[in-house]
Design an enzyme around this catalytic site. Structure first.
Site, mmCIF file in Angstrom:
data_model
loop_
_atom_site.group_PDB
_atom_site.id
_atom_site.type_symbol
_atom_site.label_atom_id
_atom_site.label_comp_id
_atom_site.label_asym_id
_atom_site.label_seq_id
_atom_site.Cartn_x
_atom_site.Cartn_y
_atom_site.Cartn_z
ATOM 1 N N LEU A 138 0.863 -1.178 0.000
ATOM 2 C CA LEU A 138 0.000 0.000 0.000
ATOM 3 C C LEU A 138 0.899 1.228 0.000
ATOM 4 C CD1 LEU A 138 -2.592 -0.963 2.790
ATOM 5 C CD2 LEU A 138 -2.896 -1.164 0.306
ATOM 6 N N ASP A 139 0.440 2.309 -0.609
ATOM 7 C CA ASP A 139 1.188 3.552 -0.541
ATOM 8 C C ASP A 139 1.400 3.947 0.915
ATOM 9 O OD1 ASP A 139 1.100 3.665 -3.286
ATOM 10 O OD2 ASP A 139 -0.506 5.160 -3.378
#
Length: 308
Positions: A138-139
């Site tokens: 995930l970012d």
């Protein structure tokens, strides 16, 4: 969120150098019952002191008479279990609810403060030989469900068959403005600049295909709450697609958002559903929407259109 604090207490171990040598070599000799990776972890975490100063460089040259202390509590993470927020664990996987602001894996700028690093420390509490393996990410500023493998067999099975095994990747997003179309599909081909900015190519087939489905759950005059499902999982896909339709994810300065009401990126991965590659069992992990997201839509005048 990831606050470090110093604790004054006695060291766990203490040694005196008898002859010049490298710090790593000295520790490997004195801690012969520990693995090389475990010893390196002590240095990385700032848990080794030379004459009272924290030293992290493996090749630091020691001199006769110097005092070496191993102090497990010098720079420990405050409430590490709450940072990890483990949703599920078995012999093959660990699933966490990753907080916003925490990298999934190391970058050139940040090596230590990552979900990967914290989870590695976690599994090595039982056995310093234990490892974890990243299978997706995930970012940094996106919170939500993140899964890692606990063995290489599981890692390869998930990575090699990710598109076939994963049946749903659900996100909730807060975006700027009201969408004219309350549900829809966005399809484009994504490319990346030399400065790591992702964009949609104007030419079909020019880049990696990206497909995002969305539905408006709620809205105010300023913001919309979206349920998003990914058919593909490309880097920054949701953020780019929201920009493409003129409704940036709030707090997303990188892609042109003008507002930041949440004081963070308005993106949360709330659901991951996949078929276990060995048992064929369907596994589903979900978290609640962040309260800060939904609180924007409890004001008078908001339009709840979840069933519309």
């Amino acid at each position: 969120m990831f606050e470090r604090h110093e604790i004054v207490s006695k060291p766990d171990l203490e040694f005196v150098v008898s002859e010049p040598c490298r710090l790593l070599d000295f520790l490997l000799l004195k801690l012969s019952n520990k693995s090389r990776n475990h010893v390196k972890s002590l240095l990385t975490h700032g848990e080794v002191l030379v004459n009272g100063a924290v030293i992290t460089q493996y090749d630091t040259v020691l001199h006769k008479g110097q005092k070496i202390q191993i102090h497990r509590s010098v720079t420990e993470w405050k409430k590490p279990k709450s940072v990890l927020d483990i949703l599920y664990e078995d012999n093959d996987i660990i699933v966490i609810n990753k907080p916003a602001g925490l990298l999934s894996i190391a970058s050139d700028q940040e090596k230590e403060l990552t979900a990967y690093h914290l989870l590695t420390d976690y599994v090595r509490m039982n056995d310093p030989r234990n490892r974890i393996f990243a299978v997706h990410r995930l970012d940094r500023d996106t919170s939500g469900v993140l899964m890692v493998a606990k063995n290489e067999r599981m890692k390869l099975a998930l990575q090699d068959n990710w598109a076939d095994l994963v049946s749903e990747r659900g996100y909730v997003a807060v975006v700027e403005g009201q969408l004219k179309e309350k549900s829809g599909r966005i399809q484009s081909w994504l490319k990346e600049t030399k400065t790591f900015l992702v964009y949609s190519s104007p030419r079909v087939g020019d880049g990696l295909e990206a497909i995002t489905d969305y539905q408006v759950l709620n809205e105010t005059a300023e913001y919309s709450l979206l349920n998003i499902n990914l058919e593909t999982g490309r880097k920054n896909q949701i953020r780019v697609h929201m920009k493409d339709i003129g409704h940036n994810v709030v707090g997303d300065k990188k892609y042109g958002a003008k507002t930041n009401p949440l004081k963070r990126l308005g993106l949360h991965a709330y659901k991951l559903e996949f078929k276990h590659p060995f048992s064929d069992k369907v596994m589903c992990f979900e978290t609640q929407f962040p309260k800060s997201f939904t609180s924007l839509f409890v004001k008078s005048g908001s339009n709840n259109i979840q069933n519309g």
